[in-house]
Design an enzyme around this catalytic site. Structure first.
Site, PDB file in Angstrom:
ATOM      1  N   HIS A 107       5.208 -31.262  10.427  1.00 14.02           N
ATOM      2  CA  HIS A 107       4.549 -29.983  10.120  1.00 14.02           C
ATOM      3  C   HIS A 107       3.527 -30.113   8.988  1.00 14.02           C
ATOM      4  O   HIS A 107       2.642 -29.271   8.859  1.00 14.02           O
ATOM      5  CB  HIS A 107       5.589 -28.934   9.739  1.00 14.02           C
ATOM      6  CG  HIS A 107       6.650 -28.771  10.784  1.00 14.02           C
ATOM      7  ND1 HIS A 107       6.378 -28.272  12.040  1.00 14.02           N
ATOM      8  CD2 HIS A 107       7.969 -29.085  10.780  1.00 14.02           C
ATOM      9  CE1 HIS A 107       7.485 -28.268  12.754  1.00 14.02           C
ATOM     10  NE2 HIS A 107       8.463 -28.759  12.017  1.00 14.02           N
ATOM     11  N   HIS A 159       8.192 -24.238   9.221  1.00 16.44           N
ATOM     12  CA  HIS A 159       7.091 -24.890   9.941  1.00 16.44           C
ATOM     13  C   HIS A 159       5.723 -24.674   9.302  1.00 16.44           C
ATOM     14  O   HIS A 159       4.850 -25.519   9.442  1.00 16.44           O
ATOM     15  CB  HIS A 159       7.029 -24.376  11.390  1.00 16.44           C
ATOM     16  CG  HIS A 159       8.121 -24.930  12.260  1.00 16.44           C
ATOM     17  ND1 HIS A 159       8.015 -24.987  13.634  1.00 16.44           N
ATOM     18  CD2 HIS A 159       9.336 -25.447  11.956  1.00 16.44           C
ATOM     19  CE1 HIS A 159       9.128 -25.527  14.139  1.00 16.44           C
ATOM     20  NE2 HIS A 159       9.951 -25.795  13.143  1.00 16.44           N
ATOM     21  N   ASP A 202       0.877  -1.166   0.000  1.00 17.64           N
ATOM     22  CA  ASP A 202       0.000   0.000   0.000  1.00 17.64           C
ATOM     23  C   ASP A 202       0.917   1.218   0.000  1.00 17.64           C
ATOM     24  O   ASP A 202       2.140   1.096  -0.204  1.00 17.64           O
ATOM     25  CB  ASP A 202      -1.011  -0.032   1.162  1.00 17.64           C
ATOM     26  CG  ASP A 202      -0.372   0.194   2.530  1.00 17.64           C
ATOM     27  OD1 ASP A 202       0.879   0.276   2.607  1.00 17.64           O
ATOM     28  OD2 ASP A 202      -1.113   0.294   3.514  1.00 17.64           O
ATOM     29  N   THR A 251       2.345  -2.185   8.849  1.00 18.68           N
ATOM     30  CA  THR A 251       2.659  -3.182   9.882  1.00 18.68           C
ATOM     31  C   THR A 251       2.780  -4.596   9.348  1.00 18.68           C
ATOM     32  O   THR A 251       3.269  -5.485  10.056  1.00 18.68           O
ATOM     33  CB  THR A 251       1.531  -3.217  10.930  1.00 18.68           C
ATOM     34  OG1 THR A 251       0.304  -3.537  10.237  1.00 18.68           O
ATOM     35  CG2 THR A 251       1.392  -1.877  11.646  1.00 18.68           C
ATOM     36  N   CYS A 289       2.874  -3.385   3.950  1.00 20.19           N
ATOM     37  CA  CYS A 289       2.077  -2.228   4.361  1.00 20.19           C
ATOM     38  C   CYS A 289       2.787  -1.618   5.561  1.00 20.19           C
ATOM     39  O   CYS A 289       3.982  -1.850   5.762  1.00 20.19           O
ATOM     40  CB  CYS A 289       0.622  -2.619   4.640  1.00 20.19           C
ATOM     41  SG  CYS A 289       0.380  -3.796   5.984  1.00 20.19           S
TER      42      CYS A 289
END
Ligand code: RB5
Length: 164
Positions: free
Chosen positions: A145, A110, A20, A79, A77
């Site tokens: 996993h 994982h 963004d 965060t 973005c």
């Protein structure tokens, strides 16, 4: 997913990128660094820092990965959080928000993440390309996993988790 595994999938070794406005500078720098390192990059915008809505760009990368047009994707973005929330709505996408080399590596080993979400206000600009290069080079470990990742993918189903 290592480079060989990505090349065996539809989309080859294509890495889809988008951001963004908060991540545009970091994303353009990342595109240049990945191309310089020999990766095939599909940059899905935006090209300028005008305000945009991050779900629109998360959807572009998620669709590219889900359809096989790209083998994996990176979203940036402020965060990484909103990008991760939006991208994970798409079937076949396992988007991970990572903050550093450790969380990026673990998301591959994982969780078999196929989309990496980074925050331009969290991760220092000078570390973005290095974190992404490490993420791209880290294989999924499989083994114990694999069943857990299959259960992530099954979370779209209404009966998911009921037997646990
Ligand atoms: C934009 O200000 C910000 O909300 C966005 O970049 C992102 O951090 C959302 O999760």
């Amino acid at each position: 997913m290592d480079v060989k595994a990505r090349q065996e999938r539809p989309g080859g070794a294509v890495v889809a990128l988008a951001s963004d406005h908060a991540g545009v500078e970091a994303c353009l720098a990342l595109a240049a660094a990945l191309r310089e390192a020999g990766h095939e990059v599909l940059h899905l915008g935006p090209a300028k820092p005008d305000p945009v809505d991050y779900p629109d760009f998360a959807a572009r990368v998620a669709r590219a990965v889900a359809s096989g047009q790209a083998a994996c994707g990176v979203l940036i973005c402020g965060t990484g959080i909103g990008m991760g929330m939006a991208a994970n709505r798409f079937r076949g996408v396992r988007a991970a928000v990572a903050h550093d080399e450790y969380t990026a590596r673990m998301s591959r080993e994982h969780n078999d993440a196929n989309v990496l979400c980074l925050g331009s206000r969290v991760v220092p600009a000078a570390r973005v390309a290095e974190i992404v290069r490490l993420w791209l080079a880290t294989p999924f470990l499989g083994g114990r996993h694999a069943g857990r990742v299959a259960k992530i993918d099954a979370c779209h189903e209404p009966e998911a988790g009921k037997g646990a």
